[in-house]
Every structure is written in C-alpha cells, then in structure tokens.
Design an enzyme around this catalytic site. Sequence first.
Site, PDB file in Angstrom:
ATOM      1  N   MET A  36     -25.696 -19.640  23.832  1.00 38.66           N
ATOM      2  CA  MET A  36     -25.335 -18.333  23.294  1.00 38.66           C
ATOM      3  C   MET A  36     -26.045 -17.237  24.079  1.00 38.66           C
ATOM      4  SD  MET A  36     -23.222 -18.534  20.744  1.00 38.66           S
ATOM      5  CE  MET A  36     -22.426 -20.075  20.220  1.00 38.66           C
ATOM      6  N   HIS A  37     -25.269 -16.286  24.610  1.00 41.95           N
ATOM      7  CA  HIS A  37     -25.898 -15.179  25.315  1.00 41.95           C
ATOM      8  C   HIS A  37     -25.081 -13.902  25.321  1.00 41.95           C
ATOM      9  CE1 HIS A  37     -23.110 -16.530  28.447  1.00 41.95           C
ATOM     10  NE2 HIS A  37     -23.280 -15.348  29.007  1.00 41.95           N
ATOM     11  N   ARG A  38     -23.846 -13.906  24.791  1.00 46.07           N
ATOM     12  CA  ARG A  38     -23.016 -12.709  24.832  1.00 46.07           C
ATOM     13  C   ARG A  38     -23.625 -11.601  23.963  1.00 46.07           C
ATOM     14  NH1 ARG A  38     -19.164 -12.729  28.915  1.00 46.07           N
ATOM     15  NH2 ARG A  38     -18.519 -14.868  29.217  1.00 46.07           N
TER      16      ARG A  38
END
Length: 379
Positions: free
Chosen positions: A219-221
């Site tokens: 997860m990084h958005r």
Amino acid sequence: MSARVSPAGPSVGAHPTIAHVLGARPNFVKAAPVINALAAALSGAEQVVIHTGQHYDERMSEIFFRELGLPEPDVNLGVGSGSHAQQTAALMVGLEKEFTERSPSLVIVYGDVNSTIAAALVAAKLHIPVAHVEAGLRSFDMTMPEEVNRRLTDQLSDLCFVTSPEAIGHLAAEGVPVDRVHLVGNPMIDTLLANLDAFDTERVRAEHGLPERYVLATMHRPANVDSPEVAAGLVRRLHEIADMAEVVIPLHPRGRAVLLAAGLDDHAGVRVLDPLGYIDFIAAVRGAAAVVTDSGGLQEETTILGVPCLTVRPNTERPITITHGTNQLVTFDEVVPAARKALSRPADQARFPSDRIPPLWDGHAGPRIAEVIMRNLGV
C-alpha cells in the site's frame, strides 16, 4: 514513422546517444530489457543511464540495478522527496543540465512518475525526441498524479510504446498521430519471465519466517495512506484479513509512518517487512495465496504468475489485467469478502491458468522497442 524523430535530434547517425531516465522501482524493471536489447542491436550507440534519485532508499533503487543487471547509472541526480512541485522542479533543473551537456539523440522515459514527465518536458523544450515506454495507459482519474504525468508525457512523446491494445485507442482519442504509436508488449513482463527461475519462494519463506499460507499486501497510493482516517480504515480491513491468514506487507517508505501510527503491526497476524529487492519481492508474490495492493505494476505481475490480485482502488489504468488476468478492483468494504473468497479456493486451484495472457506479453517487448528505435534513428 514519426517525422519528428527521424532524422531530428542533435546527434542522430551511426553513433547515436540514447539517454534513459529512471526514477522509481517500476522504471528499473521496465528499462532493463530495453537497455539490454539496444546494447545487442546498436553496438556503436552510447547509452546513458540517468538515475534521478526519486526513490532514494537503497532497497528501492540500487538493489534493483544489481539484481536486474543494469549498468551503473552514469549520474544520480539525488533529488529525493518533496512536494510534487518541488520534486519536479529539481528534476527539471538537473535533467536540463545533463541533456545540454550530453546532447542525446533520444530520451527514453518509463511509466508515470514525476521523473517521467520532468524528462519529457525538458527534452521537448530542448528539441530532443522523446520515447515513452508504457504509453497510453489511462485511469481517467485526474486526482491521481500519475494520470496527469501519463497524459502530458504522451503528448510530448515522438514514440509511444504501448503495452496493450486499448492504449492505442486512448492515444487516438487524444489526437496522438497513429505513426507515433507502437504496440510492443510489456517490458516489465520481459524482466519477470527472464528471472522466473530465480523467484525461489521457499528460500524467501525461510529467510523471512513466512508461513506456508499468507496474503501479501502493498500500500502506498496517496488516496489510501495520506489521510490518518483513511489509513485507519484500511488497517482495520487488513486486520480482518489477518484473522483468516497471515498478512505479509513489505512496507513502502511512502505511508509507512501513517500506517504504523494507525496500528498496522498491532495484530499478531500482520508481518511488516522492510522493502524487498526485486527477486525476493516477486518470489514472495509468487508464493502468496492472494495479493492485496494499490500498485499498478503488481496487477501485471500477478496476471502472469496466476496469483489472485485484489486492487484497492476505484479504477485501474491496466484494465487488461482484469479481462485477461487475475486482477479485481475492490473497495474497502469489498476487500475482506474478496480475500475470503480467494483464500477459500482449494489448494489445487490456488493458481489461475495462464491461458489468458495479454497479447505480446511474451518476453520480447525489449527487442521490439529496440527495433523501432533503430528504424527511427536511421541506424
């Protein structure tokens, strides 16, 4: 053939100079087969690798150069992090200096990161032809910084190398001349197939103490990790999945603090890892019962590996991974039921068959790109 590319450019001829601008992990993975194919096809050409330093953590950049056999960068701009404006401005200043000094015949950019649009803008203003690898992808969501980068880069590019048929239609709808567009396949898949034997899931499982059955998450958005409230909702869902199977999450520097502050590692079934190199990461993906992600490239890699992929986003610029692959778009409310369904698949059906692989995702995109570049540079 684009008249803007051949024979334009400051040093087109028998010994052209080709500059590759790389800024983030996906760029490295896509560039490796292109650089290798050009090296084989253009023995007299000089290839310059410019690492912008957009990903500055060693585990997010240098290790990829070693594992993928990429040449050491000729220069590292070391721009680091910052706001989009700060980072893009620093990139443009650094790239203008490099392009002016080196006078490349062609600048090749990859993907949709800030390094991509910065290089395209600088090259266009210096009248240097631009080739965009992975052109034409569209999420149609202008709140995504990557969508802005993609659209503008394609307008500035003399060669648009597309990975899937729908991208041709997107570019045509935006007025990009058809002679600039080339369907070549997916160089990221070239890299995956070339390294398939190196993805040793059992070794990675032993080195990191991973269980036999696990869900891998990334997860990084910004939409998922920038807001503490949104991140807390995501963490709750990951904890629910961890009630069913251990969740292994190599944590990207972006969003790390927010996710940990939301209690990501407070659940005994969540295993937080530091970022992994390419070989170890894809080996971990290969062994997962399912993947939960907001990444773009991982949608493609799971498609080839046959691993169920749950993409926590309202849209994707890679719809072919849904029609021809294992990808499924899910909301926060849908991700837990979707994970439960994926985990309920019998062991002998855990992998999806690979008979729906997208066209030209065959490991030969790099040579196709090299062939078009040679033709357009007149060598």
